[in-house]
Design an enzyme around this catalytic site. Sequence first.
Site, PDB file in Angstrom:
ATOM      1  N   HIS A   1       0.819  -0.949   0.034  1.00 20.36           N
ATOM      2  CA  HIS A   1      -0.091   0.166  -0.094  1.00 20.36           C
ATOM      3  C   HIS A   1       0.888   1.250   0.185  1.00 20.36           C
ATOM      4  CE1 HIS A   1      -2.705   3.027   2.082  1.00 20.36           C
ATOM      5  NE2 HIS A   1      -3.601   2.133   1.715  1.00 20.36           N
TER       6      HIS A   1
ATOM      7  N   ASP B   1       3.296  -4.130   7.792  1.00 20.25           N
ATOM      8  CA  ASP B   1       2.098  -3.394   7.817  1.00 20.25           C
ATOM      9  C   ASP B   1       0.948  -4.192   8.078  1.00 20.25           C
ATOM     10  OD1 ASP B   1      -0.107  -2.255   6.920  1.00 20.25           O
ATOM     11  OD2 ASP B   1       0.795  -1.468   5.085  1.00 20.25           O
TER      12      ASP B   1
ATOM     13  N   GLN C   1      -4.191  -4.702   7.346  1.00 20.97           N
ATOM     14  CA  GLN C   1      -5.198  -5.659   6.754  1.00 20.97           C
ATOM     15  C   GLN C   1      -5.335  -7.035   7.630  1.00 20.97           C
ATOM     16  OE1 GLN C   1      -7.729  -4.763   4.706  1.00 20.97           O
ATOM     17  NE2 GLN C   1      -6.955  -2.924   4.064  1.00 20.97           N
TER      18      GLN C   1
ATOM     19  N   LYS D   1     -10.146  -0.241  10.953  1.00 17.46           N
ATOM     20  CA  LYS D   1     -10.499  -1.284  10.181  1.00 17.46           C
ATOM     21  C   LYS D   1     -10.643  -2.664  10.786  1.00 17.46           C
ATOM     22  CE  LYS D   1      -6.994   0.063   6.447  1.00 17.46           C
ATOM     23  NZ  LYS D   1      -7.939   0.595   5.482  1.00 17.46           N
TER      24      LYS D   1
ATOM     25  N   CYS E   1      -5.234   2.591  -3.390  1.00 13.23           N
ATOM     26  CA  CYS E   1      -3.640   3.067  -2.975  1.00 13.23           C
ATOM     27  C   CYS E   1      -2.740   2.082  -3.139  1.00 13.23           C
ATOM     28  CB  CYS E   1      -3.848   3.580  -1.544  1.00 13.23           C
ATOM     29  SG  CYS E   1      -5.030   4.647  -1.297  1.00 13.23           S
TER      30      CYS E   1
HETATM   31  N1  C6P Z   1      -6.199   0.781   3.099  1.00 14.21           N
HETATM   32  C1  C6P Z   1      -8.085   0.532   1.600  1.00 14.21           C
HETATM   33  O1  C6P Z   1      -9.084   0.893   0.977  1.00 14.21           O
HETATM   34  P1  C6P Z   1      -4.775   4.030   7.089  1.00 14.21           P
HETATM   35  O2  C6P Z   1      -5.240   4.907   5.892  1.00 14.21           O
HETATM   36  O3  C6P Z   1      -3.367   4.663   7.640  1.00 14.21           O
HETATM   37  O4  C6P Z   1      -5.759   3.533   8.412  1.00 14.21           O
HETATM   38  O5  C6P Z   1      -4.175   2.753   6.328  1.00 14.21           O
HETATM   39  C2  C6P Z   1      -3.317   2.860   5.454  1.00 14.21           C
HETATM   40  C3  C6P Z   1      -3.058   1.310   5.060  1.00 14.21           C
HETATM   41  C4  C6P Z   1      -1.872   0.716   5.126  1.00 14.21           C
HETATM   42  N2  C6P Z   1      -1.634  -0.563   4.546  1.00 14.21           N
HETATM   43  C5  C6P Z   1      -2.765  -1.280   4.024  1.00 14.21           C
HETATM   44  C6  C6P Z   1      -2.424  -2.700   3.587  1.00 14.21           C
HETATM   45  C7  C6P Z   1      -3.838  -0.843   3.787  1.00 14.21           C
HETATM   46  O6  C6P Z   1      -4.934  -1.411   3.318  1.00 14.21           O
HETATM   47  C8  C6P Z   1      -4.189   0.444   4.179  1.00 14.21           C
HETATM   48  C9  C6P Z   1      -5.505   1.097   4.019  1.00 14.21           C
HETATM   49  C10 C6P Z   1      -7.606   1.197   2.471  1.00 14.21           C
HETATM   50  O7  C6P Z   1      -7.228  -0.602   0.837  1.00 14.21           O
HETATM   51  C11 C6P Z   1      -7.696   2.759   2.591  1.00 14.21           C
HETATM   52  S1  C6P Z   1      -6.623   3.127   1.284  1.00 14.21           S
END
Ligand code: C6P
Length: 406
Positions: free
Chosen positions: A122, A199, A202, A225, A364
């Site tokens: 991401h 990371d 997910q 999430k 993203c």
């Molecule tokens: N993915 C998706 O629709 P944040 O925005 O900081 O809470 O998470 C960022 C992020 C980092 N790593 C992974 C693997 C992610 O999937 C995400 C967020 C969302 O897939 C929003 S773009």
Amino acid sequence: MAIVNILQDFPILNQVNKDGKRLCFLDSAATSQKPETVIESMNHYYRTMNANIHRGIYQIAEQATEAYEKSREKIQEFIHAGSSREIIFTRNTTESINLVANTWGKQNLKKGDLIILSEMEHHANLIPWQILASDKGISLEFIPVQENGQLNLSEYQRLLNLQPKLVCVSGMSNVLGTVPPVKQMAVDAHKAGALFLVDGAQMIPHRKVDVQDIDADFFAFSAHKMLGPTGIGALYGKEALLESMPPFLGGGDMISKVFLRSFTTNELPYKFEAGTPSIAEAIGFGAAIDYLNQIGMDAIWQHEVEITKYAIQELQKVPGLKIVGPTDGVRGSAVSFTLDYAHPHDVAQILDSEYICVRAGHHCAMPLHTRFSVPATTRASFYLYNTLDEVDRLKTGLEKVYHFFG
Ligand code: C6P
């Protein structure tokens, strides 16, 4: 199904539109829905103990501080960290990774050093390292993603021979659903002398996480999430590493003593928590963990395995639909696909007319889409509150798209 009768816990999921259709939310990888208990925990804070924390010497300030710190302990237990000093509250996964890049990265990496990432990261696990790389003259190398959506682990072994200082990978891809073997990858990274960052954005909503078992040096995640509110996330870091790192942001709470021209830092974890934090949200995060624990992470994973398997089986019956990512084996519940005849935005719009929410775009993860030579995909992502009936609704909706464009 492993989990039944929880829909009533999620007020938004009982919404019915003017055509009598119940909301079908298949975008939990973007953000999950919140149970009543999470919403209520934040209301309760505002109604009964709203005060700033770590400062007040009156009762409600002490109650607020206690509730905030209790959430930190719940997170510590949830990920099996050795100490609550290892849990830093941040705004989200993105901020957690930026924290590591701007502190450990700036302090420890120098020109010519190497960081290994993967092609499926991401942007949150790419851009902070790109910025650091261009500031410091660091190299970035990428574990390739194979056609079946799995990481090419023999290429990972080859890259490790280049003696990287850090390996950063997603514990579960937000696009492909791929679940890399992070525990083994951490063993290999450590053997090569590198630190290992996961990371976990997910991964942690769906699977039991034990940071000590993975032996992750850093683990980044977001509350929103995993049934919690937006605006709060966490970074786990091994205590010795966090102790050695310089602070990230400067201001209140992260200091011990302040002079006109200098300061000393507070102890962990406060050293990394500058300014008034998201107090209600941290309390909501704790309530989300209570809810997940009550259902049980093993039951959640089993439930999603069943739904994802059924979704992959049924969606592949839709004419012209191609799944991007693994179609068998251990995989997460993000299912992305292309349709030969329709743009993902059109697909999402038609599904929306059926009161079905999916995400369309690059999610993203632009380089990953470039890797698969597609500008965008449609993504359905499932969570503990989704049902097999909703997979059927998705399939029927996609057949409608086919009749419209196909
Ligand atoms: N993915 C998706 O629709 P944040 O925005 O900081 O809470 O998470 C960022 C992020 C980092 N790593 C992974 C693997 C992610 O999937 C995400 C967020 C969302 O897939 C929003 S773009």
